[in-house]
Design a protein around this motif. Structure first.
Motif, PDB file in Angstrom:
ATOM      1  N   ILE A 118      -1.021   1.019   8.800  1.00 47.16           N
ATOM      2  CA  ILE A 118      -1.532   0.338   7.596  1.00 47.16           C
ATOM      3  C   ILE A 118      -1.266  -1.158   7.660  1.00 47.16           C
ATOM      4  N   THR A 171       0.863  -1.177   0.000  1.00 43.04           N
ATOM      5  CA  THR A 171       0.000   0.000   0.000  1.00 43.04           C
ATOM      6  C   THR A 171       0.899   1.227   0.000  1.00 43.04           C
ATOM      7  N   ARG A 172       0.578   2.179  -0.861  1.00 42.61           N
ATOM      8  CA  ARG A 172       1.406   3.391  -0.974  1.00 42.61           C
ATOM      9  C   ARG A 172       0.542   4.622  -0.748  1.00 42.61           C
ATOM     10  N   GLU A 173       1.009   5.517   0.119  1.00 42.03           N
ATOM     11  CA  GLU A 173       0.289   6.760   0.414  1.00 42.03           C
ATOM     12  C   GLU A 173       1.150   7.972   0.069  1.00 42.03           C
ATOM     13  N   ASN A 174       0.492   8.965  -0.520  1.00 42.96           N
ATOM     14  CA  ASN A 174       1.137  10.211  -0.950  1.00 42.96           C
ATOM     15  C   ASN A 174       2.242   9.947  -1.961  1.00 42.96           C
ATOM     16  N   VAL A 176       4.921   5.228   2.897  1.00 41.67           N
ATOM     17  CA  VAL A 176       4.263   6.527   3.044  1.00 41.67           C
ATOM     18  C   VAL A 176       5.318   7.614   2.859  1.00 41.67           C
ATOM     19  N   ARG A 236       2.365   6.000  10.451  1.00 46.11           N
ATOM     20  CA  ARG A 236       1.256   5.762   9.530  1.00 46.11           C
ATOM     21  C   ARG A 236       1.451   4.456   8.772  1.00 46.11           C
TER      22      ARG A 236
END
Length: 229
Positions: free
Chosen positions: A222, A31-34, A189, A218
């Protein structure tokens, strides 16, 4: 002779670790954020400082896709352990700039600090420089001044990178290092900042420490990786 100072053992262990890392990265569900923050850096090219805590160094190659990213090098200490890690990381496509961003109690010359600064600034003219700002011996999650100094002198932006995976092996080391296991959850993240003009170094260290802690926390949320004390 200590085992990790033996070049044959260093080579064998670094090859084994590199193969294991590649296998885990390929089987983990990420999962990748930003990610747009990182995408903008990759698209622009040029210098960028990449920061993640020392405990996540074994996950670091997963955050930097070599097929589309600006060339990267890693700042790794001049210790025997540093040599072993440098070889493993280099096998992932990240050659090392040797030196240390912390441990003020040792002479800068002994740790390769002056040369590392010069080489780091040279690298930041053309690509990415990965730094663990609490390495090589901690205290864990306490940022040394080397990271913001490099960012200030180079004018390069800094990417704060939170990395996590579960299940994972947690080593009984000073940083409680995380080693990936296959077929689990992973998270990356990103956050980004420039060195603020006119800011005091101590203020930047405090702010950037908080930002790096935030992206790592964060990532752990996740994946469900339990935080350390």
């Amino acid at each position: 002779m200590r085992p990790l100072r033996n070049p044959v053992i260093q080579g064998l262990l670094s090859w084994t670790l590199a193969q294991w890392m590649q296998f885990c990265f390929a089987t983990i569900r990420w999962t990748r954020e930003n990610q747009p923050a990182a995408e903008a850096v990759w698209a622009k090219g040029g210098g960028v400082v990449c920061a993640f805590w020392h405990s996540r160094i074994a996950l670091a190659p997963a955050c930097w896709p070599l097929d589309r990213a600006t060339p990267a090098k890693a700042l790794i200490s001049l210790s025997a352990d540093g040599e072993f890690i440098a070889r493993a990381v280099a096998r992932q496509g990240f050659p090392a700039v040797r030196g240390s961003s912390a441990n003020k109690d040792k002479a800068e010359k002994a740790k390769g600090g002056t040369q590392a600064l010069r080489d780091g600034l040279k690298q930041l003219k053309v690509g990415a420089l990965a730094i663990t700002p609490d390495g090589p011996r901690g205290p864990a999650r306490q940022m040394a001044e080397g990271l913001p100094v490099l960012a200030k002198l180079s004018g390069a932006p800094t990417l704060f990178i939170g990395l996590s995976c579960k299940p994972a092996i947690r080593l009984n080391s000073w940083d409680k290092a995380v080693l990936p296991l296959p077929f689990g959850k992973g998270a990356i993240v990103w956050d980004i900042a420039d060195y603020p003009e006119g800011a005091e170094l101590a203020e930047v260290v405090a702010d950037w420490t908080a930002r790096l802690n935030a992206v790592e926390a964060r990532a752990d949320v996740i994946t469900g990786l339990e935080p350390t004390a």
